[in-house]
Write a protein that holds these residues in place. Structure first.
Motif, PDB file in Angstrom:
ATOM      1  N   ASP A 153       0.824  -1.212   0.000  1.00  0.00           N
ATOM      2  CA  ASP A 153       0.000   0.000   0.000  1.00  0.00           C
ATOM      3  C   ASP A 153       0.861   1.265   0.000  1.00  0.00           C
ATOM      4  O   ASP A 153       0.426   2.321  -0.474  1.00  0.00           O
ATOM      5  N   ASN A 154       2.083   1.169   0.538  1.00  0.00           N
ATOM      6  CA  ASN A 154       2.994   2.323   0.515  1.00  0.00           C
ATOM      7  C   ASN A 154       3.309   2.756  -0.913  1.00  0.00           C
ATOM      8  O   ASN A 154       3.655   3.915  -1.157  1.00  0.00           O
ATOM      9  N   ASN A 155       3.201   1.822  -1.850  1.00  0.00           N
ATOM     10  CA  ASN A 155       3.502   2.151  -3.241  1.00  0.00           C
ATOM     11  C   ASN A 155       2.534   3.170  -3.827  1.00  0.00           C
ATOM     12  O   ASN A 155       2.886   3.889  -4.766  1.00  0.00           O
ATOM     13  N   ILE A 156       1.339   3.243  -3.278  1.00  0.00           N
ATOM     14  CA  ILE A 156       0.378   4.253  -3.746  1.00  0.00           C
ATOM     15  C   ILE A 156       0.944   5.649  -3.503  1.00  0.00           C
ATOM     16  O   ILE A 156       0.837   6.536  -4.359  1.00  0.00           O
ATOM     17  N   VAL A 157       1.570   5.833  -2.341  1.00  0.00           N
ATOM     18  CA  VAL A 157       2.164   7.138  -2.007  1.00  0.00           C
ATOM     19  C   VAL A 157       3.364   7.413  -2.904  1.00  0.00           C
ATOM     20  O   VAL A 157       3.526   8.524  -3.427  1.00  0.00           O
ATOM     21  N   ARG A 158       4.197   6.403  -3.092  1.00  0.00           N
ATOM     22  CA  ARG A 158       5.365   6.588  -3.961  1.00  0.00           C
ATOM     23  C   ARG A 158       4.930   7.000  -5.371  1.00  0.00           C
ATOM     24  O   ARG A 158       5.488   7.930  -5.968  1.00  0.00           O
ATOM     25  N   VAL A 159       3.945   6.305  -5.900  1.00  0.00           N
ATOM     26  CA  VAL A 159       3.485   6.603  -7.250  1.00  0.00           C
ATOM     27  C   VAL A 159       2.881   7.999  -7.333  1.00  0.00           C
ATOM     28  O   VAL A 159       3.062   8.712  -8.328  1.00  0.00           O
ATOM     29  N   ALA A 160       2.187   8.421  -6.290  1.00  0.00           N
ATOM     30  CA  ALA A 160       1.621   9.776  -6.284  1.00  0.00           C
ATOM     31  C   ALA A 160       2.726  10.826  -6.354  1.00  0.00           C
ATOM     32  O   ALA A 160       2.627  11.810  -7.107  1.00  0.00           O
ATOM     33  N   LEU A 161       3.803  10.637  -5.587  1.00  0.00           N
ATOM     34  CA  LEU A 161       4.922  11.582  -5.620  1.00  0.00           C
ATOM     35  C   LEU A 161       5.600  11.582  -6.987  1.00  0.00           C
ATOM     36  O   LEU A 161       5.974  12.638  -7.517  1.00  0.00           O
ATOM     37  N   ASP A 166       0.573  -3.282  -6.643  1.00  0.00           N
ATOM     38  CA  ASP A 166       0.917  -4.692  -6.480  1.00  0.00           C
ATOM     39  C   ASP A 166       1.899  -5.199  -7.523  1.00  0.00           C
ATOM     40  O   ASP A 166       2.141  -6.405  -7.614  1.00  0.00           O
ATOM     41  N   GLU A 167       2.510  -4.311  -8.307  1.00  0.00           N
ATOM     42  CA  GLU A 167       3.343  -4.763  -9.425  1.00  0.00           C
ATOM     43  C   GLU A 167       4.708  -5.309  -9.008  1.00  0.00           C
ATOM     44  O   GLU A 167       5.409  -5.876  -9.840  1.00  0.00           O
ATOM     45  N   ALA A 168       5.082  -5.131  -7.736  1.00  0.00           N
ATOM     46  CA  ALA A 168       6.295  -5.813  -7.265  1.00  0.00           C
ATOM     47  C   ALA A 168       6.021  -7.284  -6.996  1.00  0.00           C
ATOM     48  O   ALA A 168       6.948  -8.065  -6.787  1.00  0.00           O
ATOM     49  N   LEU A 169       4.735  -7.654  -7.029  1.00  0.00           N
ATOM     50  CA  LEU A 169       4.336  -9.021  -6.704  1.00  0.00           C
ATOM     51  C   LEU A 169       3.750  -9.771  -7.892  1.00  0.00           C
ATOM     52  O   LEU A 169       3.903 -10.986  -8.007  1.00  0.00           O
ATOM     53  N   ALA A 170       3.060  -9.058  -8.776  1.00  0.00           N
ATOM     54  CA  ALA A 170       2.368  -9.716  -9.890  1.00  0.00           C
ATOM     55  C   ALA A 170       1.888  -8.651 -10.858  1.00  0.00           C
ATOM     56  O   ALA A 170       2.042  -7.445 -10.610  1.00  0.00           O
ATOM     57  N   LEU A 171       1.291  -9.098 -11.964  1.00  0.00           N
ATOM     58  CA  LEU A 171       0.598  -8.158 -12.836  1.00  0.00           C
ATOM     59  C   LEU A 171      -0.559  -7.541 -12.054  1.00  0.00           C
ATOM     60  O   LEU A 171      -1.159  -8.196 -11.196  1.00  0.00           O
ATOM     61  N   PRO A 172      -0.901  -6.288 -12.327  1.00  0.00           N
ATOM     62  CA  PRO A 172      -1.884  -5.595 -11.490  1.00  0.00           C
ATOM     63  C   PRO A 172      -3.316  -6.090 -11.680  1.00  0.00           C
ATOM     64  O   PRO A 172      -3.718  -6.478 -12.779  1.00  0.00           O
ATOM     65  N   THR A 173      -4.067  -6.053 -10.594  1.00  0.00           N
ATOM     66  CA  THR A 173      -5.493  -6.358 -10.656  1.00  0.00           C
ATOM     67  C   THR A 173      -6.253  -5.134 -11.173  1.00  0.00           C
ATOM     68  O   THR A 173      -5.709  -4.027 -11.236  1.00  0.00           O
ATOM     69  N   GLU A 174      -7.524  -5.317 -11.497  1.00  0.00           N
ATOM     70  CA  GLU A 174      -8.333  -4.189 -11.957  1.00  0.00           C
ATOM     71  C   GLU A 174      -8.446  -3.120 -10.879  1.00  0.00           C
ATOM     72  O   GLU A 174      -8.379  -1.927 -11.169  1.00  0.00           O
ATOM     73  N   ASP A 175      -8.600  -3.521  -9.627  1.00  0.00           N
ATOM     74  CA  ASP A 175      -8.719  -2.539  -8.544  1.00  0.00           C
ATOM     75  C   ASP A 175      -7.457  -1.700  -8.408  1.00  0.00           C
ATOM     76  O   ASP A 175      -7.528  -0.475  -8.247  1.00  0.00           O
ATOM     77  N   SER A 176      -6.293  -2.344  -8.467  1.00  0.00           N
ATOM     78  CA  SER A 176      -5.055  -1.587  -8.285  1.00  0.00           C
ATOM     79  C   SER A 176      -4.768  -0.704  -9.493  1.00  0.00           C
ATOM     80  O   SER A 176      -4.227   0.399  -9.359  1.00  0.00           O
ATOM     81  N   VAL A 177      -5.135  -1.170 -10.691  1.00  0.00           N
ATOM     82  CA  VAL A 177      -4.991  -0.335 -11.886  1.00  0.00           C
ATOM     83  C   VAL A 177      -5.868   0.900 -11.777  1.00  0.00           C
ATOM     84  O   VAL A 177      -5.465   2.008 -12.146  1.00  0.00           O
ATOM     85  N   ARG A 178      -7.089   0.722 -11.261  1.00  0.00           N
ATOM     86  CA  ARG A 178      -7.995   1.861 -11.116  1.00  0.00           C
ATOM     87  C   ARG A 178      -7.412   2.904 -10.155  1.00  0.00           C
ATOM     88  O   ARG A 178      -7.471   4.108 -10.426  1.00  0.00           O
ATOM     89  N   ILE A 179      -6.833   2.447  -9.054  1.00  0.00           N
ATOM     90  CA  ILE A 179      -6.218   3.392  -8.109  1.00  0.00           C
ATOM     91  C   ILE A 179      -5.085   4.161  -8.787  1.00  0.00           C
ATOM     92  O   ILE A 179      -4.937   5.375  -8.617  1.00  0.00           O
ATOM     93  N   ALA A 180      -4.266   3.441  -9.570  1.00  0.00           N
ATOM     94  CA  ALA A 180      -3.149   4.100 -10.258  1.00  0.00           C
ATOM     95  C   ALA A 180      -3.649   5.152 -11.242  1.00  0.00           C
ATOM     96  O   ALA A 180      -3.090   6.251 -11.330  1.00  0.00           O
TER      97      ALA A 180
END
Length: 548
Positions: A331-339, A358-372
């Protein structure tokens, strides 16, 4: 006199700081310089060093109104499993407000193998979509009008083949090539230096690239024929200055090759584009983008004598830093990506992909792509950062850092020129060694905690395994093999062999542009592997020999 007074006051301030440090020591691993003042900008000339947006040297941006007219193109790099699955993801993203497509291809596609080749075993559809033929490309863009969207394709060694497939799909939709907008990465030099998905040796690879420049200048005029990539150079461990220098040095090599092939610089330079990383240090990244624009303008106007101002513009796509994503506390990656998004926007990017948590772990899910994607949209619509052009201009720190990064990058380019250019510098292992040394230094700083990575080497917590990750089923490989078998049974194989033979003959004549022959082969459903196989036969394959 004003400067003398300021120098005296700065010395007095420094003396006070030294006393304060005895009680309140500063953190370790900080930049040596504490503050910036007008003294750091001696000789600074607004018109020479900055100018206005949309005007040489483009330090402040390549468009007169930048995001006040329209926002950057919001792309999400996507593609996995089959063309059918990826088509669904593209439609999902477009429905959620994405404004451009960005295609991720699987590893076999990137290195020119069909899904049924032994080298493809276990990799089909894993890191991107599997595209074996025009039939897959037709499914990938089914229901997506190619005259209405801009498409970026991250493909390099077989870029000519995938571009030909895209043109053929458009024609089947009734869209002529002159109506197409988008980009192919088509940057083979950074593959040799930092990424590794190469096929052919440098000379034929450069021929394919210049063939694309020439073909698109006549037939696909709105297409960006190359995305000269610093992104992967930075992902491999380079510094910001190295990212600028090695990227622009590659750009110089491509322009040199095209000019030597007989092309007029102003006929193709306006369709060159770049691809940069947005790293964690926000202000350094802003300065990096500004320095790169200014340098490229000088290179094109002074070194290559380009006359058209569009040839001087460094237009670039940005992706947030995949190498900065952590598997720990994702979840910390959301902050990193925002910066990183803020850095890209303040730096004046033309398009942007934001990584998912979640891309350090796998291809992104639809939910995580939407947040990005929502991260981009919030920065665009709510932050105010896009309302004013280059708002950090004039900052003592930003201007000094822009100058510093530019000077460091020029030193690298000078060294590369002395070695004989980017191709020779790569063949000698110089660029690879510089990147490796920087990556090692960074990792040692993390290991010794001179550099803190939140959740990794400090502020750790006990974590449960992450659930709900996207997994690509192994059956994708078998499905693609069946599709290939069906295709070969149904197509006109005599026509395929005829077009492949014509391509082979064309490959043997260095003066022939290969794009029409590749397009002909694609249209009769010759596969990616078959087309690349012909070129492998004539050109051979590249083997890395790095002398470090």
């Amino acid at each position: 006199m004003a400067n003398e007074s300021l120098k005296a006051k700065l010395e007095a301030y420094t003396a006070r700081v030294q006393k304060a440090l005895a009680k309140f020591p500063e953190r370790k691993n900080l930049p040596e310089q504490r503050i910036y003042t007008p003294l750091d900008l001696e000789g600074f000339d607004y018109e020479r060093d900055l100018g206005f947006p949309g005007e040489y040297p483009f330090t402040r941006g390549v468009q007169p109104t930048m995001y006040r007219g329209r926002f950057w193109t919001m792309r999400q790099y996507a593609g996995f499993a089959t063309a059918e699955e990826s088509n669904k993801r593209y439609k999902f993203l477009l429905e959620n407000g994405q404004t451009g497509l960005s295609v991720a291809f699987d590893l076999p596609t990137q290195i020119g193998y069909d899904s049924d080749h032994p080298m493809s075993e276990g990799e089909v559809g894993k890191v991107g979509v599997a595209i074996d033929s025009l039939a897959d490309m037709e499914i990938l863009f089914d229901g997506i009008p190619l005259d209405k969207v801009s498409t970026s394709m991250t493909i390099n060694a077989p870029a000519s083949v995938l571009l030909a497939m895209y043109i053929a799909v458009a024609e089947k939709q009734g869209v002529t090539p002159d109506k197409l907008n988008g980009t192919i990465q088509n940057d083979i030099l950074k593959e040799y230096a930092a990424r590794g998905t190469y096929i052919f040796p440098p000379k034929p690879s450069m021929r394919l690239i210049t063939n694309i420049f020439e073909y698109c200048s006549k037939h696909v005029p709105n297409w960006n024929t190359i995305s000269i990539s610093g992104y992967h150079i930075r992902e491999a461990g380079s510094t910001a200055a190295q990212e600028i220098a090695f990227t622009l040095a590659d750009g110089i090599a491509y322009v040199d090759a095209a000019v030597k092939a007989g092309l007029n610089v102003d006929d193709f330079a306006g369709r060159l584009s770049f691809f940069f990383n947005a790293h964690n240090n926000v202000l350094e990244e802003v300065a990096k983008f500004r320095a790169a624009r200014r340098m490229w303008a000088k290179i094109m106007r002074e070194r290559f004598k380009a006359q058209n101002p569009k040839s001087w513009m460094l237009r670039f796509h940005t992706q947030t830093a995949g190498s900065m994503l952590t598997a720990q506390q994702p979840d910390n990656n959301i902050v990193r990506v925002a910066l990183q998004t803020v850095a890209a926007v303040l730096g004046g990017t033309q398009s942007l992909h934001t990584n998912s948590k979640d891309e350090a772990l796998a291809l992104p899910t639809e939910d995580s792509v939407r947040i990005a994607l929502r991260t981009q949209q919030i920065v665009a619509y709510e932050s105010g950062l896009a309302d004013v052009i280059d708002p950090l201009a004039g900052s003592y720190y930003i201007e000094a850092m822009t100058n510093k990064l530019e000077n460091e990058a020029w030193e690298y380019i000078k060294k590369i020129d002395e070695l004989g250019g980017a191709v020779v510098a790569i063949e000698k292992g110089y660029i690879q060694k510089e990147i490796q040394d920087s990556a090692y230094k960074w990792q040692m700083e993390v290991e010794t905690k001179q550099r803190i990575i939140v959740g990794v080497n400090q502020f750790q917590i006990e974590e449960k395994p992450v659930e709900g990750l996207l997994r690509v089923d192994a059956s994708v490989g078998e499905l693609q093999k069946k599709k290939l078998a069906d295709l070969r049974a149904k197509r006109d194989n005599a026509a395929v062999q005829e077009k492949l033979a014509a391509l082979e003959k064309a490959c043997q004549d260095e003066n022939v542009n290969l794009m029409p022959y590749i397009l002909d082969a694609v249209k009769v459903y010759a596969t990616l592997g078959e087309i690349c196989g012909v070129m492998r036969k004539v050109f051979g394959e590249y083997e890395a020999h790095v002398n470090l």
